[in-house]
Every structure is written in C-alpha cells, then in structure tokens.
Design a protein around this motif. Structure first.
Motif, short mmCIF file in Angstrom:
data_model
loop_
_atom_site.label_atom_id
_atom_site.label_comp_id
_atom_site.label_asym_id
_atom_site.label_seq_id
_atom_site.Cartn_x
_atom_site.Cartn_y
_atom_site.Cartn_z
N GLY A 230 39.61 -20.89 63.24
CA GLY A 230 40.39 -21.23 64.43
C GLY A 230 39.99 -20.37 65.61
O GLY A 230 40.26 -20.69 66.76
N GLU A 231 39.31 -19.27 65.31
CA GLU A 231 38.84 -18.35 66.36
C GLU A 231 37.44 -18.82 66.78
O GLU A 231 36.42 -18.28 66.34
N LEU A 232 37.40 -19.83 67.61
CA LEU A 232 36.12 -20.46 67.97
C LEU A 232 35.20 -19.52 68.73
O LEU A 232 33.97 -19.63 68.63
N SER A 233 35.75 -18.58 69.46
CA SER A 233 34.90 -17.64 70.23
C SER A 233 34.05 -16.77 69.32
O SER A 233 33.09 -16.14 69.79
N SER A 234 34.36 -16.75 68.01
CA SER A 234 33.57 -15.94 67.07
C SER A 234 32.16 -16.49 66.88
O SER A 234 31.30 -15.80 66.33
N ILE A 235 31.89 -17.72 67.37
CA ILE A 235 30.53 -18.27 67.25
C ILE A 235 29.55 -17.52 68.15
O ILE A 235 28.33 -17.66 68.00
N GLU A 236 30.07 -16.74 69.08
CA GLU A 236 29.20 -15.96 69.95
C GLU A 236 28.34 -14.98 69.17
O GLU A 236 27.27 -14.57 69.64
N SER A 237 28.82 -14.60 67.95
CA SER A 237 28.03 -13.68 67.11
C SER A 237 26.74 -14.33 66.61
O SER A 237 25.83 -13.63 66.16
N LEU A 238 26.64 -15.67 66.71
CA LEU A 238 25.44 -16.38 66.24
C LEU A 238 24.35 -16.45 67.30
O LEU A 238 23.29 -17.03 67.07
N LYS A 239 24.60 -15.88 68.47
CA LYS A 239 23.58 -15.87 69.52
C LYS A 239 22.33 -15.11 69.09
O LYS A 239 21.22 -15.41 69.52
N CYS A 240 22.54 -14.12 68.23
CA CYS A 240 21.41 -13.31 67.74
C CYS A 240 20.50 -14.10 66.81
O CYS A 240 19.32 -13.74 66.65
N ASN A 241 21.03 -15.12 66.17
CA ASN A 241 20.24 -15.93 65.22
C ASN A 241 19.45 -16.97 66.01
O ASN A 241 19.84 -18.13 66.12
N ILE A 242 18.32 -16.53 66.55
CA ILE A 242 17.56 -17.37 67.49
C ILE A 242 16.92 -18.59 66.81
O ILE A 242 16.54 -19.54 67.49
N HIS A 243 16.76 -18.57 65.48
CA HIS A 243 16.15 -19.70 64.76
C HIS A 243 17.18 -20.72 64.28
O HIS A 243 16.81 -21.71 63.65
N LEU A 244 18.47 -20.49 64.56
CA LEU A 244 19.52 -21.40 64.10
C LEU A 244 19.42 -22.74 64.82
O LEU A 244 19.52 -22.81 66.04
N LYS A 245 19.22 -23.82 64.03
CA LYS A 245 19.05 -25.16 64.60
C LYS A 245 20.21 -26.09 64.26
O LYS A 245 20.50 -27.00 65.02
N GLU A 246 20.86 -25.87 63.09
CA GLU A 246 21.92 -26.77 62.65
C GLU A 246 23.18 -25.98 62.32
O GLU A 246 23.12 -24.96 61.62
N LEU A 247 24.30 -26.48 62.82
CA LEU A 247 25.60 -25.85 62.55
C LEU A 247 26.61 -26.94 62.22
O LEU A 247 26.70 -27.95 62.92
N PHE A 248 27.38 -26.69 61.14
CA PHE A 248 28.40 -27.66 60.70
C PHE A 248 29.77 -26.96 60.74
O PHE A 248 29.99 -25.97 60.04
N LEU A 249 30.69 -27.51 61.55
CA LEU A 249 32.05 -26.96 61.67
C LEU A 249 33.12 -28.02 61.43
O LEU A 249 34.29 -27.81 61.74
N MET A 250 32.73 -29.16 60.90
CA MET A 250 33.69 -30.25 60.66
C MET A 250 34.78 -29.79 59.69
O MET A 250 34.51 -29.03 58.75
N GLY A 251 36.02 -30.26 59.93
CA GLY A 251 37.13 -29.93 59.04
C GLY A 251 37.75 -28.58 59.30
O GLY A 251 38.61 -28.13 58.52
N ASN A 252 37.36 -27.89 60.37
CA ASN A 252 37.98 -26.63 60.75
C ASN A 252 39.01 -26.87 61.86
O ASN A 252 38.87 -27.81 62.65
N PRO A 253 40.04 -26.02 61.97
CA PRO A 253 41.05 -26.21 63.04
C PRO A 253 40.46 -26.17 64.45
O PRO A 253 40.95 -26.85 65.36
#
Length: 461
Positions: free
Chosen positions: A101-124
């Motif tokens: 529910g803390e969506l702003s926590s995705i900012e920690s993934l900025k360091c993962n420069i190779h991240l291409k796919e993210l799945f968040l379905m079914g989360n608040p």
C-alpha cells in the motif's frame, strides 16, 4: 516461524546434483516460508528465484545476489518494496497479490537500472488514483507494467503530470496506512480474545475431567468417554464452521491466521492418524477353545496343492512382486501355516499333518510369489505300489523284468511275499520243526536215563 533451511534448498536442488553453491535457479514456492534468509550466503550465483505462495512479510537477505535476474514473490504478505538495491542484474520483479500500500516505496527500484518488467496486480496500491502514471514516471527504465507495455507517449504524459499525481498518491498512502494501523489493532484484539476463550475452554475441561467420586464404575466411564468423543467431534465441526463463516478483512494478519488454523487442524489429524497406527489391531487367529481359524487379512490370492507323488503339500501365496522379503514372516505348524505380510496375518488350516522342520519357503524371482513346501508327517511309499500294479496286469513285462534284474524283481513278482501271512501254515511249520530229527530224541532220553543212577521207572506214573 518457518524459514529457508539447508535441507529444503538441497532437496530443491536435485537438478544440480543437490549442490547449492553453484545453483542458478531454485523454486521454493508453496513451502509455508515465513522468513527469507540464508539464500544470499548459500547461493551466490542465483539468477532465478521462485518464492511465490508463501507467508513472507518482508523482502530481505537478497541484496548480495548480484546475478539475480528474476525474483518472484507473488502471493506473500509483503507490504513495501525494499532491500533490492544490491540486485544489480534484476530484470523482472513479480509482486502480484501482496499487500503493498506504500506505493512510494517503488522509488527504491530506481537503482535497478536493468529492471524491465514489474508486476503489482492484486496489491492495494493499484486502486490508488494515478497509480500507473506514478509508477511509469518514477521508474523510467521500465518497459512493462502489469504485463502491459509502456508507450513513449504514456511516459511523457506521466512525467508532465508527475507533481500533481505524486501529491495524490501521498494522500492516499497516508489514508491507507491509518487504515492498516486500525486493522493491526483489531487483529491483535481478536487474537487476544481467542486466546482467552481457549484458556477458558481448557480450564472448564480440566474441571470436568477431575472426578468428584473416585468409585466410578468402569462401564460408566467408558460410556462417558464415548459421549465425550462425540461431543468433541461436534464441537470441532461447530468451530470449523464458525471460523470459515466469520467475515474477516483480507489482511496479512488474517492470511497468517488462516494458515495457522489449517496447519493446526492438519497436525491434529496427523496425530490422530499416528495414534491409530500405534494401536495395533488384534486379529483373532485362534479361538478361546483352541480352534485355529482361516484368516486372510492382506487379501492375497493363494493356491494349496496336494502333491501326492512327492507326499507333500505346496502353498503358493501371491505376495506383492516388489515387496521386500524381510517383511515376510513364515511360521509352519503341524496343522496350520501362518504368514505375516507387513504385519498382517495370513493363516490357513492344512488338510493333513505336516513336518515343520522339513518345510521350506522360497520366493519366485519372476512373479514374487511365496512358495512353501511342507512334507506330510504320514509317509506313504507310492512308487513300488505302482510298479507292482503294472506287473500284475501284464505277464510279459514281468518276465522281461525278471530276466533283467534277478532276485529283487523275483520278490516283486511273487505275490505271496506282499500278502498277509497264513497263520495255519506257520503253526504247522512250527510243529514240524518242533518234532525235529526223530533219531535225536530217543538218544537224548537214554542219555538222561544213563546219567541218572537212582532212577526208578514207575509204571503207574
């Protein structure tokens, strides 16, 4: 709580000869894991890690997995995205059906420069207004969000509206976190109530179990025990129905509580099953009067053959082909045979008395059947009778056999030797031999007369 153990990892590393230091892929889904640990120390070369459908509340102890490319932690109890900065090669992250529910926590993934796919379905957080725009604008390296490709135009639009969307997201986050705090308090209160209720039940049960009158009849005690058992089953059914029908919010606490309840029920059933196994079933093999019964508890096919030619009885028991011979126990008695197959008795009353000491048991290498050979106690010579019968029927054969084997065949030819002795003839022979040589008898008498000097012949006597 259940954590990742070395034994579990080794069992799941069968495709790598159970070696974990060089492991590149491992699947630990549906293992009821409640804490993520040790993997960053044991499996440094991991590229793919499956952890879906567990009870993991927090992403941790994966930051040293520098080669990790795909992490699947769907269907867990994760509430925020964190501790993934060290996964430098991370390309795909699946967080489907968690409690983020803390969506702003995705900012920690900025360091993962190779991240291409993210799945968040079914989360608040996916229900927040401006959710997709916020993620697209925050993680500019992403190419797919929830299996949907991010178009260039969509990213430009999201970046333009980012300040406004960010404010909305912050407000909705705060409202959600307040709601979560209330849910945690409610869950804690419910747990405490259930504990108190269980404690009362235990106390009342102990109070009922302590008997006021020690002179209770045993039959009455057994009846009460039976009633108590039925009452317990009914109570369990009521408790089960109440648990599943009670409406509860979908939270990490309720999910964990459900898991604990199911595990407790499973453990109780397992203990009951084990106790039943320990109580060995008593089979009646011999009645109180001493009568041996025919019993076939393992339900095996069998055949009992009377081998008259070799004067023996043969039992062919169709035991399971791949059953270890050490699980068979054969006991031959004069009047019956008993075979224990994995502890289950097979018992058969024999038609005749046999010799247990001379009996033998063998396994067939092709069918696996158990063959028990039991010589009869009453010995009957059948071979010579057959020969003599054939001799009586044909005279030509007797002449030929007589010429081939001398005296032995003559004895077989002579029927008088096999017939019952004539008593009258025996008596005559004895009388004849008793008379003996007639000449010897008077000589002996005269010798007696000569030897006795004082002998007087009395005619009257």
């Amino acid at each position: 709580f259940l954590s990742v153990t070395e034994d579990l990892v080794r069992r799941r590393a069968e495709h790598n000869n159970c070696e974990i230091f060089s492991l590149e892929e491992i699947s630990l889904h549906q293992q009821e894991i409640e804490k993520l640990e040790h993997l960053d120390k044991w499996c440094r070369d991991l590229k793919i890690l499956y952890l879906q459908n567990n009870l993991i509340p927090k992403i941790e102890n994966v930051s040293k997995l520098k080669k990790l490319e795909y992490l699947n932690v769907a269907l867990n109890n994760i509430e925020r995205i964190e501790n993934l900065e060290g996964c430098e090669e991370l390309k795909k992250l699946d967080l489907t059906a968690n409690f983020i529910g803390e969506l702003s926590s995705i900012e920690s993934l900025k360091c993962n420069i190779h991240l291409k796919e993210l799945f968040l379905m079914g989360n608040p957080c996916t229900e927040f207004d401006g959710y997709r725009q916020f993620v697209v604008a925050t993680l500019q390296q992403l190419k797919y969000l929830d299996s949907k490709e991010i178009e260039r135009s969509e990213r430009i639009k999201a970046l333009q509206d980012y300040p406004e969307v960010q404010g909305k997201i912050r407000e909705q986050e705060e409202a959600y976190l307040l709601k979560r705090a209330r849910e945690k308090e409610e869950a804690q209160r419910r747990m405490q109530e259930k504990k108190d209720e269980k404690q009362k039940q235990m106390e009342s049960k102990l109070g009922c179990d302590s008997p006021d009158s020690p002179q209770e009849k045993p039959n009455q005690a057994e009846a009460d025990g039976e009633q108590e058992r039925y009452r317990t089953i009914e109570n369990d059914d009521d408790e089960d129905r109440k648990f599943w029908e009670e409406p509860t919010p979908y939270t990490p606490e309720s999910r964990l509580e459900t898991h604990r309840y199911i595990e407790e029920k499973r453990r109780a059933k397992g203990n009951e099953r084990e106790s039943k196994k320990r109580e060995k079933t008593v089979w009646t093999l011999v009645t109180a009067e001493g009568k041996v019964l025919n019993v076939n508890v393992p339900k095996l096919h069998f055949s009992l053959k009377d081998d008259e030619e070799n004067n023996q009885i043969i039992l062919d028991l169709a035991v399971y082909r791949y059953l270890d011979t050490s699980l068979l126990d054969v006991d031959v008695q004069p009047t019956y045979i008993r075979v224990l197959v994995k502890g289950k008795p097979f018992q058969l009353v024999l038609p005749e008395e046999v010799k247990p000491d001379s009996s033998s048991a063998k396994r067939s290498q092709t069918t696996g059947h158990l063959v028990v050979t039991m010589p009869k106690a009453k010995e009957i010579i059948l071979a010579k009778q057959k020969v003599s019968a054939s001799i009586k029927h044909s005279d030509c054969n007797t002449q030929q056999k007589t010429t081939r084997s001398g005296q032995v065949e003559k004895l077989e030819v002579d029927p008088s030797k096999y017939s019952f002795p004539d008593v009258t003839k025996i008596i005559q022979e004895k009388e004849r031999t008793g008379q003996g040589p007639i000449k010897l008898q008077p000589q002996k008498v005269t010798e007696v007369k000569k030897s006795s000097v004082d002998f007087e012949n009395n005619e009257d006597v």
